[in-house]
Scaffold this motif. Structure first.
Motif, PDB file in Angstrom:
ATOM      1  N   ARG A   1       0.853  -1.191   0.000  1.00 20.75           N
ATOM      2  CA  ARG A   1       0.000   0.000   0.000  1.00 20.75           C
ATOM      3  C   ARG A   1       0.889   1.242   0.000  1.00 20.75           C
ATOM      4  NH1 ARG A   1      -4.932   0.780   1.993  1.00 20.75           N
ATOM      5  NH2 ARG A   1      -4.969  -1.402   2.588  1.00 20.75           N
ATOM      6  N   ILE A   2       0.536   2.202  -0.832  1.00 20.90           N
ATOM      7  CA  ILE A   2       1.222   3.503  -0.785  1.00 20.90           C
ATOM      8  C   ILE A   2       0.174   4.530  -0.382  1.00 20.90           C
ATOM      9  CG2 ILE A   2       2.627   5.197  -2.013  1.00 20.90           C
ATOM     10  CD1 ILE A   2       3.357   2.994  -4.023  1.00 20.90           C
ATOM     11  N   VAL A   3       0.394   5.078   0.812  1.00 17.44           N
ATOM     12  CA  VAL A   3      -0.604   5.978   1.391  1.00 17.44           C
ATOM     13  C   VAL A   3      -0.165   7.429   1.192  1.00 17.44           C
ATOM     14  CG1 VAL A   3      -1.759   6.620   3.553  1.00 17.44           C
ATOM     15  CG2 VAL A   3      -1.203   4.243   3.110  1.00 17.44           C
ATOM     16  N   ASN A   4      -1.108   8.274   0.921  1.00 11.89           N
ATOM     17  CA  ASN A   4      -0.798   9.706   0.906  1.00 11.89           C
ATOM     18  C   ASN A   4      -0.788  10.199   2.347  1.00 11.89           C
ATOM     19  OD1 ASN A   4      -0.491  12.392   0.551  1.00 11.89           O
ATOM     20  ND2 ASN A   4      -2.296  12.689  -0.752  1.00 11.89           N
ATOM     21  N   GLN A   5       0.396  10.565   2.807  1.00 14.03           N
ATOM     22  CA  GLN A   5       0.528  10.983   4.211  1.00 14.03           C
ATOM     23  C   GLN A   5       0.045  12.408   4.414  1.00 14.03           C
ATOM     24  OE1 GLN A   5       1.095   8.790   6.313  1.00 14.03           O
ATOM     25  NE2 GLN A   5       2.340   7.179   5.376  1.00 14.03           N
ATOM     26  N   THR A   6      -0.119  13.153   3.330  1.00  8.55           N
ATOM     27  CA  THR A   6      -0.624  14.532   3.447  1.00  8.55           C
ATOM     28  C   THR A   6      -1.894  14.636   2.592  1.00  8.55           C
ATOM     29  OG1 THR A   6       0.953  15.086   1.716  1.00  8.55           O
ATOM     30  CG2 THR A   6       1.543  15.721   3.950  1.00  8.55           C
ATOM     31  N   PRO A   7      -2.981  14.061   3.093  1.00  9.62           N
ATOM     32  CA  PRO A   7      -4.162  13.909   2.229  1.00  9.62           C
ATOM     33  C   PRO A   7      -5.072  15.134   2.165  1.00  9.62           C
ATOM     34  CG  PRO A   7      -4.546  12.844   4.326  1.00  9.62           C
ATOM     35  CD  PRO A   7      -3.207  13.521   4.441  1.00  9.62           C
ATOM     36  N   ALA A   8      -4.571  16.314   2.602  1.00 10.38           N
ATOM     37  CA  ALA A   8      -5.460  17.492   2.671  1.00 10.38           C
ATOM     38  C   ALA A   8      -6.194  17.738   1.354  1.00 10.38           C
ATOM     39  CB  ALA A   8      -4.656  18.720   3.051  1.00 10.38           C
ATOM     40  N   ASN A   9      -5.470  17.614   0.218  1.00  6.91           N
ATOM     41  CA  ASN A   9      -6.100  17.909  -1.072  1.00  6.91           C
ATOM     42  C   ASN A   9      -7.245  16.947  -1.398  1.00  6.91           C
ATOM     43  OD1 ASN A   9      -4.473  20.057  -1.503  1.00  6.91           O
ATOM     44  ND2 ASN A   9      -3.000  18.960  -2.804  1.00  6.91           N
ATOM     45  N   LEU A  10      -7.168  15.739  -0.848  1.00  2.00           N
ATOM     46  CA  LEU A  10      -8.241  14.770  -1.098  1.00  2.00           C
ATOM     47  C   LEU A  10      -9.566  15.293  -0.574  1.00  2.00           C
ATOM     48  CD1 LEU A  10      -6.702  11.301  -0.193  1.00  2.00           C
ATOM     49  CD2 LEU A  10      -7.554  12.022  -2.413  1.00  2.00           C
ATOM     50  N   PHE A  11      -9.485  16.000   0.553  1.00  2.40           N
ATOM     51  CA  PHE A  11     -10.720  16.477   1.162  1.00  2.40           C
ATOM     52  C   PHE A  11     -11.307  17.646   0.397  1.00  2.40           C
ATOM     53  CE2 PHE A  11      -8.632  13.956   4.385  1.00  2.40           C
ATOM     54  CZ  PHE A  11      -9.672  13.116   4.743  1.00  2.40           C
ATOM     55  N   LEU A  12     -10.484  18.270  -0.475  1.00  2.00           N
ATOM     56  CA  LEU A  12     -11.037  19.299  -1.363  1.00  2.00           C
ATOM     57  C   LEU A  12     -12.046  18.667  -2.316  1.00  2.00           C
ATOM     58  CD1 LEU A  12      -7.900  21.381  -2.453  1.00  2.00           C
ATOM     59  CD2 LEU A  12      -9.696  22.045  -0.872  1.00  2.00           C
ATOM     60  N   MET A  13     -11.819  17.376  -2.628  1.00  2.00           N
ATOM     61  CA  MET A  13     -12.737  16.655  -3.519  1.00  2.00           C
ATOM     62  C   MET A  13     -13.756  15.857  -2.720  1.00  2.00           C
ATOM     63  SD  MET A  13     -10.337  14.880  -6.406  1.00  2.00           S
ATOM     64  CE  MET A  13      -9.470  13.719  -5.362  1.00  2.00           C
ATOM     65  N   ASP A  14     -13.670  15.946  -1.398  1.00  2.00           N
ATOM     66  CA  ASP A  14     -14.528  15.144  -0.531  1.00  2.00           C
ATOM     67  C   ASP A  14     -14.304  13.650  -0.794  1.00  2.00           C
ATOM     68  OD1 ASP A  14     -16.330  14.724   1.459  1.00  2.00           O
ATOM     69  OD2 ASP A  14     -18.119  14.947   0.203  1.00  2.00           O
ATOM     70  N   ARG A  15     -13.047  13.282  -1.033  1.00  2.00           N
ATOM     71  CA  ARG A  15     -12.752  11.876  -1.322  1.00  2.00           C
ATOM     72  C   ARG A  15     -11.671  11.342  -0.381  1.00  2.00           C
ATOM     73  NH1 ARG A  15     -14.549   9.415  -6.048  1.00  2.00           N
ATOM     74  NH2 ARG A  15     -13.928   7.552  -4.908  1.00  2.00           N
ATOM     75  N   GLY A  16     -11.909  11.510   0.895  1.00  2.00           N
ATOM     76  CA  GLY A  16     -10.967  10.988   1.879  1.00  2.00           C
ATOM     77  C   GLY A  16     -10.735   9.495   1.716  1.00  2.00           C
ATOM     78  N   ASP A  17     -11.704   8.811   1.078  1.00  2.00           N
ATOM     79  CA  ASP A  17     -11.587   7.362   0.896  1.00  2.00           C
ATOM     80  C   ASP A  17     -10.472   6.998  -0.084  1.00  2.00           C
ATOM     81  OD1 ASP A  17     -13.448   8.644  -0.989  1.00  2.00           O
ATOM     82  OD2 ASP A  17     -13.651   6.640  -1.856  1.00  2.00           O
ATOM     83  N   LEU A  18      -9.942   7.996  -0.793  1.00  2.69           N
ATOM     84  CA  LEU A  18      -8.910   7.677  -1.782  1.00  2.69           C
ATOM     85  C   LEU A  18      -7.496   7.805  -1.210  1.00  2.69           C
ATOM     86  CD1 LEU A  18     -10.425   9.383  -4.979  1.00  2.69           C
ATOM     87  CD2 LEU A  18     -10.611   7.018  -4.254  1.00  2.69           C
ATOM     88  N   HIS A  19      -7.377   7.646   0.129  1.00  2.00           N
ATOM     89  CA  HIS A  19      -6.062   7.848   0.756  1.00  2.00           C
ATOM     90  C   HIS A  19      -4.992   6.911   0.230  1.00  2.00           C
ATOM     91  CE1 HIS A  19      -7.093   4.298   3.051  1.00  2.00           C
ATOM     92  NE2 HIS A  19      -8.224   4.873   3.427  1.00  2.00           N
ATOM     93  N   SER A  20      -5.397   5.768  -0.339  1.00  2.00           N
ATOM     94  CA  SER A  20      -4.385   4.782  -0.740  1.00  2.00           C
ATOM     95  C   SER A  20      -4.265   4.598  -2.246  1.00  2.00           C
ATOM     96  CB  SER A  20      -4.695   3.426  -0.096  1.00  2.00           C
ATOM     97  OG  SER A  20      -4.596   3.527   1.297  1.00  2.00           O
ATOM     98  N   VAL A  21      -4.854   5.503  -3.027  1.00  2.00           N
ATOM     99  CA  VAL A  21      -4.813   5.269  -4.476  1.00  2.00           C
ATOM    100  C   VAL A  21      -3.415   5.456  -5.080  1.00  2.00           C
ATOM    101  CG1 VAL A  21      -7.223   5.538  -5.187  1.00  2.00           C
ATOM    102  CG2 VAL A  21      -5.828   7.577  -4.822  1.00  2.00           C
ATOM    103  N   PHE A  22      -2.480   6.014  -4.306  1.00  2.00           N
ATOM    104  CA  PHE A  22      -1.088   6.070  -4.785  1.00  2.00           C
ATOM    105  C   PHE A  22      -0.550   4.657  -5.029  1.00  2.00           C
ATOM    106  CE2 PHE A  22       0.206  10.403  -2.720  1.00  2.00           C
ATOM    107  CZ  PHE A  22      -0.429  11.073  -3.755  1.00  2.00           C
ATOM    108  N   THR A  23      -1.231   3.675  -4.439  1.00  2.00           N
ATOM    109  CA  THR A  23      -0.834   2.278  -4.626  1.00  2.00           C
ATOM    110  C   THR A  23      -0.778   1.908  -6.115  1.00  2.00           C
ATOM    111  OG1 THR A  23      -1.907   1.841  -2.516  1.00  2.00           O
ATOM    112  CG2 THR A  23      -1.399  -0.082  -3.851  1.00  2.00           C
TER     113      THR A  23
END
Ligand SMILES: O=c1ccn([C@@H]2O[C@H](COP(=O)(O)OP(=O)(O)O[C@H]3O[C@H](CO)[C@@H](O)[C@H](O)[C@H]3O)[C@@H](O)[C@H]2O)c(=O)[nH]1
Ligand SMILES: [Mn+2]
Length: 649
Positions: A67-89
């Motif tokens: 798994r590759i996790v985004n450790q700084t996921p602030a931008n994800l919440f701009l899209m309201d997609r906190g669930d995509l924290h691991s899509v760097f995988t």
């Protein structure tokens, strides 16, 4: 094991929630007759073994990845997609060197035809435009060649959280700025509000893949949600068609043998226990949009991971919940903000530890202990020692070989001293030591600087400016009272005729205004007049400002003019001059600085309190007065012969 340099379609599965998507995708490609193999990348910490068993039935390769996790996921919440924290995988795709080329497809896509021709593209990286920002590509479908160079570069970006949306699409678009753009038909993203219907109708038959972007997926919405005729519904219908062909209970022989319950469990509205109308739950991240308040089905949903349902049939599915990792939020299907607790599930907190405390019934009064423990002695803050400064180690050679800085005075520098002569002690004259003297600094230190500009002494420029000034001055009347400008300007005060471009005019050259209004004294905040100190004396012969009322002066001017005109007209034949009122809005206007004054010298006949006489107006303009001069427009002459010479050189 894959053969060296094989071609595959690959997708990614980060958790069981997307299992229906991954399976429908694989089946849709197979049904469409692809000749390529299929691979799925899985994060084994969050994908259950049941799920992987299901994947293995249809995928050629199930590839475990880190798994590759985004450790700084602030931008994800701009899209309201906190669930995509691991899509760097997704970046792991570039590491799969066992494959020559990968056509990556998101698990929320369905193939309407197999786009096998993508494996034959000559470009190393291709993708289709994104509907939200069409200069970018949508990372749901990508044609790529695995290689470690790109892998490490992308990984480095991921580890630093470099992605404008916090997810893989933002990262990959920052890396592949010059991607090969392929047709939108390879990654059609119909939204619920899709607008361009004519285009959809026109190109519909050419669509290869549909992609259900956003938080809502066909398997989280349920089949009832897309029964309309919109492009989205049509595409969702294609997804359900594949689902039904492979996973619908009625289309399979018996649930005990053929129906993979885990698939039904993760598909909205498909999971039913014998004798019970319990539909499968919705993953937490989706429940916001999928739950419909008031629906009976909703109220019957079991909590995910709830193992205590009373009515359990033989074919029931108990999901094996993979241990959540630090970043994975806990799974819960019941959204307390939308629906009451499931009636047939155990109460929330049923397995909380229970400790019961009774009131004390001991009648003996409280007796303080003889001694309380001593408070700690060493409770102070230890100020950290200031670290002693250490010169950093030199890096560059000139830092090591740098000469010691010294000061040299002019007197000290001796010009090539002759070799010292031999000295006989008896010959040494007695020298009286003298006090060192200071260098004399000029009174005006600025004198030492050059006071002219570099261009001041270039003869061509001087000549050109000289000519210009000569021509101008010859044609300008500066102001009344000055006579013709040129004599005045060439200064009686003995000022040299300057040709410098940077010169300012002298006081004499400067035209002055006929009236110099002095600032009016205003009462201070406290009401008294301000201190007299620092005030300038009134200019001689200039009316004081308090007496200067522009309205009155204008009126006076107009009257003088009409007098002159009527005199002239009466000479000509005695015509009447019609009177005309002031322009609209200017009647009765009094200057804010005007203070009414009693006439001192009878120069003005209005007594205070009476209104000013209506002026009669008949001249060409306020500034016109016969015999008076006023500034005329500067009109430079055409260049003289001399100037032309200068200009041509
Ligand atoms: O809980 C999850 C979330 C994602 N995925 C996988 O990751 C992919 C991307 O997530 P998805 O929900 O499909 O994202 P989209 O709604 O499609 O959003 C866009 O933005 C994402 C983040 O940049 C990109 O990954 C997508 O390709 C792009 O279409 C999915 O398809 C799955 O393969 C999971 O397996 N489980
Ligand atoms: Mn997607």
């Amino acid at each position: 094991m894959a053969e060296q340099g094989e071609d595959v379609y690959a997708t990614l599965l980060l958790n069981d929630n997307y299992l229906p998507g991954a399976l429908v995708l694989a089946h849709s490609l197979r049904d469409a007759g692809t000749t390529k193999k299929l691979a799925v990348l899985v994060t084994t910490d969050t994908v259950s073994s049941d799920c992987m068993a299901e994947l293995q039935k249809v995928y050629d390769f199930v590839v475990p990845v880190d798994r590759i996790v985004n450790q700084t996921p602030a931008n994800l919440f701009l899209m309201d997609r906190g669930d995509l924290h691991s899509v760097f995988t997704k970046i792991n795709l570039w590491k799969l060197l066992q494959f020559r080329r990968i056509v990556y497809v998101d698990a929320d896509m369905v193939a309407l035809r197999a786009p096998d021709e993508l494996f034959a593209l000559s470009q190393p990286f291709s993708a289709a435009p994104d509907i939200g920002w069409p200069d970018l590509f949508n990372s749901g479908l990508m044609v790529l060649n695995p290689n470690m160079g790109d892998y490490y570069a992308l990984l480095a970006m991921a580890q630093r959280g470099i992605s404008f949306d916090g997810a893989d699409q933002g990262l990959l678009n920052m890396y592949y700025k010059d991607y090969n753009r392929i047709s939108f038909t390879y990654n059609v993203t119909p939204s619920a509000h899709y607008q361009y219907l004519p285009a959809f109708k026109h190109f519909q038959s050419g669509i290869s893949m549909a992609h259900f972007i956003g938080t809502d997926k066909p398997w989280t919405m349920g089949r009832e949600a897309s029964k309309g005729g919109s492009p989205y519904d049509e595409m969702a219908g294609r997804w359900w068609a594949v689902y039904d062909r492979h996973f619908r209970e009625s289309s399979l022989e018996s649930s005990a043998t053929g129906v993979p319950l885990i698939v039904q469990y993760h598909t909205m509205g498909e999971y039913r226990l014998p004798g019970l109308t319990i539909s499968s739950p919705v993953p937490e991240s989706r429940s916001k949009t999928t739950s419909r308040p008031g629906s009976a089905e909703q109220a019957n949903k079991p909590a995910m991971g709830d193992t205590s349902l009373e009515a359990r049939g033989s074919g029931e599915y108990t999901p094996e919940v993979a241990e959540p990792t630090g970043t994975e939020s806990s799974y819960s299907a019941w959204d307390a903000s939308k629906a009451p607790p499931p009636s047939n599930s155990q109460p929330e907190a049923a397995n909380f530890p229970q400790t019961h405390y009774d009131m004390s019934s001991d009648p003996t009064p409280f007796k303080a202990p003889d001694k309380y423990p001593e408070p700690p002695k060493n409770m102070w803050y230890e100020v950290p020692k200031t670290p002693t400064y250490q010169k950093p180690a030199p890096i560059f050679p000139w830092e090591i070989n740098a000469p010691k800085p010294t000061r040299v005075f002019q007197e000290d520098t001796v010009v090539s001293e002759p070799p010292a002569p031999e000295i006989h002690p008896e010959e040494i004259p007695t020298v009286t030591p003298t006090t060192p003297t200071l260098r004399i600094v000029p009174a005006d230190p600025w004198q030492t600087f050059s006071q002219s500009n570099a261009w001041d002494n270039i003869p061509e420029i001087e000549r050109y400016i000289g000519n210009l000034q000569k021509n101008r001055k010859g044609n300008i009347q500066v102001l009344q009272g000055y006579g013709t400008g040129i004599e005045q300007v060439s200064s009686p005060g003995g000022r040299r005729q300057s040709l410098k471009l940077t010169d300012f005019p002298t006081e004499l050259e400067r035209p002055s205004l006929p009236v110099t209004p002095a600032p009016i004294r205003r009462p201070s905040f406290w009401g008294e007049e301000r201190d007299e100190e620092g005030e300038l004396p009134a200019a001689e012969g200039v009316p004081s400002q308090s007496e200067w009322d522009p309205t009155k002066q204008l009126d006076l001017l107009a009257r003088r003019q009409s007098d002159v005109l009527s005199q002239k007209l009466s000479l000509d034949g005695g015509r009447e001059i019609p009177s005309r009122s002031l322009p609209y809005g200017s009647e009765g206007v009094i200057s804010p600085t005007y203070v009414p004054q009693l006439p001192k010298d009878g120069g003005f006949s209005n007594s205070p309190g009476t209104t000013i006489e209506q002026p009669s107006y008949g001249g060409p303009g306020a500034s016109f007065e016969k015999g008076e001069t006023f500034p005329v427009q500067e009109t430079p002459l055409p260049p003289s012969e001399e100037e032309k010479d200068v200009l041509e050189t």
